[in-house]
Design a protein around this motif. Structure first.
Motif, short mmCIF file in Angstrom:
data_model
loop_
_atom_site.label_atom_id
_atom_site.label_comp_id
_atom_site.label_asym_id
_atom_site.label_seq_id
_atom_site.Cartn_x
_atom_site.Cartn_y
_atom_site.Cartn_z
N THR A 228 0.83 -1.20 0.00
CA THR A 228 0.00 0.00 0.00
C THR A 228 0.87 1.25 0.00
OG1 THR A 228 -1.80 -1.13 1.18
CG2 THR A 228 -1.77 1.28 1.27
N LEU A 229 1.92 1.24 0.81
CA LEU A 229 2.83 2.39 0.88
C LEU A 229 3.48 2.64 -0.48
CD1 LEU A 229 4.26 4.57 2.50
CD2 LEU A 229 5.94 2.86 3.21
N VAL A 230 3.89 1.58 -1.15
CA VAL A 230 4.52 1.74 -2.47
C VAL A 230 3.52 2.32 -3.47
CG1 VAL A 230 5.52 0.49 -4.43
CG2 VAL A 230 6.19 -0.09 -2.10
N PHE A 231 2.27 1.83 -3.44
CA PHE A 231 1.25 2.34 -4.36
C PHE A 231 1.02 3.83 -4.11
CE2 PHE A 231 -1.10 -2.02 -4.84
CZ PHE A 231 0.07 -2.56 -5.35
N GLN A 239 0.86 13.04 1.65
CA GLN A 239 0.41 13.07 3.04
C GLN A 239 0.12 11.66 3.55
OE1 GLN A 239 0.53 15.62 5.05
NE2 GLN A 239 -0.22 14.37 6.76
N LYS A 240 -0.53 10.85 2.71
CA LYS A 240 -0.83 9.47 3.10
C LYS A 240 0.46 8.65 3.20
CE LYS A 240 -5.57 9.24 1.37
NZ LYS A 240 -6.51 8.53 0.47
N VAL A 241 1.42 8.94 2.32
CA VAL A 241 2.72 8.27 2.41
C VAL A 241 3.36 8.57 3.75
CG1 VAL A 241 5.09 8.29 1.51
CG2 VAL A 241 3.16 8.14 -0.07
N LYS A 242 3.32 9.83 4.15
CA LYS A 242 3.93 10.24 5.41
C LYS A 242 3.26 9.53 6.59
CE LYS A 242 5.08 14.34 8.15
NZ LYS A 242 5.02 15.82 8.22
N LYS A 246 5.06 6.64 8.96
CA LYS A 246 5.17 6.81 10.40
C LYS A 246 4.65 5.58 11.13
CE LYS A 246 3.94 9.96 14.18
NZ LYS A 246 3.21 11.21 14.55
N ARG A 247 3.55 5.04 10.63
CA ARG A 247 2.96 3.84 11.25
C ARG A 247 3.90 2.65 11.12
NH1 ARG A 247 -2.63 0.98 9.11
NH2 ARG A 247 -2.55 -0.87 10.45
N LEU A 248 4.45 2.44 9.92
CA LEU A 248 5.33 1.29 9.70
C LEU A 248 6.67 1.44 10.41
CD1 LEU A 248 4.67 0.54 5.91
CD2 LEU A 248 4.00 -0.86 7.86
N SER A 249 7.10 2.69 10.62
CA SER A 249 8.39 2.90 11.29
C SER A 249 8.35 2.49 12.76
CB SER A 249 8.81 4.37 11.17
OG SER A 249 7.94 5.21 11.91
N SER A 250 7.14 2.36 13.31
CA SER A 250 7.02 1.97 14.72
C SER A 250 6.88 0.46 14.90
CB SER A 250 5.80 2.67 15.35
OG SER A 250 4.59 2.23 14.73
N ILE A 251 6.84 -0.27 13.77
CA ILE A 251 6.70 -1.73 13.83
C ILE A 251 8.08 -2.37 13.98
CG2 ILE A 251 6.08 -3.78 12.48
CD1 ILE A 251 3.82 -2.14 11.24
N HIS A 252 8.18 -3.38 14.82
CA HIS A 252 9.45 -4.09 15.04
C HIS A 252 9.21 -5.59 14.87
CE1 HIS A 252 11.62 -0.54 16.50
NE2 HIS A 252 10.46 -0.19 16.98
N PRO A 253 9.21 -6.06 13.61
CA PRO A 253 8.89 -7.47 13.35
C PRO A 253 10.00 -8.42 13.80
CG PRO A 253 9.56 -6.39 11.33
CD PRO A 253 9.49 -5.33 12.37
#
Length: 496
Positions: A228-231, A239-242, A246-253
């Motif tokens: 989704t981010l790439v699309f 704005q949606k990319v940002k 931010k949401r994905l940067s807080s994920i720690h898989p």
């Protein structure tokens, strides 16, 4: 006498040939595996199997190594061949297969094989792990039906779909992937690949719909979020990319494949800091990736000033693909012929890219480039007028609309204020030209060059996580902070 004895010794000496057996390569593979050189270990295991194809331990260890690099389907093929064709008395294969199916999202198959392992080895080495896996699967899906027996068919279809995608046979890939999701409605990997097939075909709306469906049924699916981010990035929905970044940067898989996916995705959208964080983390943990892994690591390292890491990673890229020579991250547009750079931008998919190409053309005195500009295909009145202005700018013999002159000079203001700043790149100018296109559509005046340039830079730098205050921007462009605040509101509204 001595001469005769020497001849006898020479005649009696035997040359013992060094025979490279399967066991020899298997041990080399184990050594490489323990040193976390997974790709090298796979090559040795494959060689061992060529020499002794009926040795189940060789096949099993190869399957384990393939799991390490995320090739779960190939791993399961080898494990299945051990169980069905070579040695049915290796129950650990059932646990390894359960683990692979869990990674693939095939939770029914995963549960079935975990149960099969526990039936055969209730006190085995992997019994506790198998029970933990079943507990996780029950949390994921309360009502399991472990009776499905179509995994072989799914494996074949999934491999076929992957090959169709990789070879650009998109219509065929769409047809096959639609069939897979009908038959396996919880196989999220197929949904994600179907979305990619639509996206590559140019049907962005359909691709986005599929990802929305995945995320509604399987919230938090990392591959769907990354796609989704790439699309959004390619649609310039900044704005949606940002927000999603931010949401994905807080994920720690925890899973290696998820860390890799995050790192590559961040690299693709230009967030080299986040890309470097995950890709370097994988490398330090012993992960031995493929050409693509080292490609993204090299770029992320270079653009975060880890030059030595970047160069070492690029060496690995060239080892696997010598055709990449000349495309290292430090061999950027600035080192290429100006005609190549302009051609790339002037034929871009978005109007801001083509306007940027025209702006670059104004910065060169090459008569050939200026001649070529007269023959490019322009898609809108704004581009035509902008091109005419660029071509006649030095002559000053024609009159042009104010919005053409203003739009150009705001780009030029950004250029003059940032030409000695290595952190500024084409995205800064593309951001302004995207704002400019929208402003022209709304018939807004853009006559205050300093204010529009300052507001654009403020928004762009904060989007790139290069924190800068409105006061700092105001000082840089010799305007008041109140003016910056006013025009930042304008810019945000246009970017919406």
């Amino acid at each position: 006498m001595e001469k005769q004895n020497r001849k006898e010794r020479q005649h009696g000496a035997k040359v013992i040939p060094f025979i490279q057996t399967g066991e020899y390569y298997f041990k080399k593979g184990l050594k490489a595996y323990r040193q976390h050189d997974i790709y090298k270990s796979i090559k040795h295991f494959e060689r061992a199997i060529q020499l002794e194809p009926e040795e189940p331990m060789f096949l099993c260890q190869l399957a384990v190594a393939l799991t390490e690099i995320g090739d779960y389907l190939s791993s399961n093929k080898h494990l299945t061949s051990i169980i069905e064709d070579i040695d049915s008395d290796m129950p650990e294969c059932f646990y390894f297969m359960a683990n692979n199916y869990a990674h693939l999202g095939l939770f029914q198959e995963s549960g079935r094989y975990a149960e099969m392992y526990l039936e055969r080895e209730p006190d085995g080495d992997f019994a506790e792990d198998a029970e933990d896996l079943l507990d996780l699967l029950r949390l994921e899906e309360e009502d399991y039906d472990f009776s499905s027996n179509h995994q072989d068919e799914l494996i074949v279809k999934q491999e076929q779909a992957r090959e169709l995608l990789e070879t650009g046979q998109l219509d065929e890939a769409v047809t096959l992937l639609k069939q897979i999701v009908r038959e396996y409605p919880e196989f999220w990997s197929a949904y994600n690949n179907l979305a990619l097939a639509y996206f590559y075909s140019g049907d962005v709306e359909k691709a986005s719909e599929i990802l929305e469906e995945v995320l509604s049924k399987n919230p938090g699916n990392l591959h769907a979020l990354c796609n989704t981010l790439v699309f959004l990035y390619y649609q310039r929905k900044n704005q949606k990319v940002k927000e999603l970044t931010k949401r994905l940067s807080s994920i720690h898989p925890i899973l290696v494949e998820h860390r890799y996916k995050l790192g590559a995705t961040f690299g693709l959208i230009g967030r080299h800091d986040l890309a470097y964080k995950w890709l370097r983390n994988l490398q330090r943990s012993g992960f031995e990736g493929d050409e693509t892994f080292y490609y993204w690591l090299s770029h992320a390292a270079y653009f975060t000033d880890h030059i030595e890491v970047s160069k070492n990673a690029w060496k690995r890229v060239l080892e696997e693909n010598p055709d990449k020579k000349g495309s290292a991250p430090w061999e950027s547009d600035s080192t290429k012929p100006i005609s190549d750079v302009l051609d790339r931008w002037l034929n871009g998919d978005f109007i801001e890219e083509r306007l940027y190409g025209l702006f670059l053309a104004s910065k060169t005195n090459t008569s050939l480039v200026r001649k070529d500009l007269q023959h490019i295909q322009l898609h809108a009145t704004l581009e035509q007028e902008f091109a005419n202005y660029v071509l006649s700018k030095r002559k000053r013999t024609e009159k042009f609309p104010a919005y053409i002159i203003d739009g150009y000079h705001i780009a030029d203001t950004l250029f003059k204020k940032n030409k000695h700043d290595d952190s500024a790149n084409e995205e800064l100018y593309l951001t302004w030209l995207m704002i400019y296109d929208e402003a022209v559509k709304r018939q807004l005046k853009v006559s205050n060059w300093q204010a529009w340039a300052a507001a654009t830079e403020y928004i762009w730098r904060n989007h790139q996580s290069h924190t800068i205050t409105q006061k700092q921007v105001a000082d840089k462009y010799d305007i008041s902070k109140a003016t910056v605040m006013k025009y930042v509101k304008f810019v945000k509204e246009l970017l919406q």
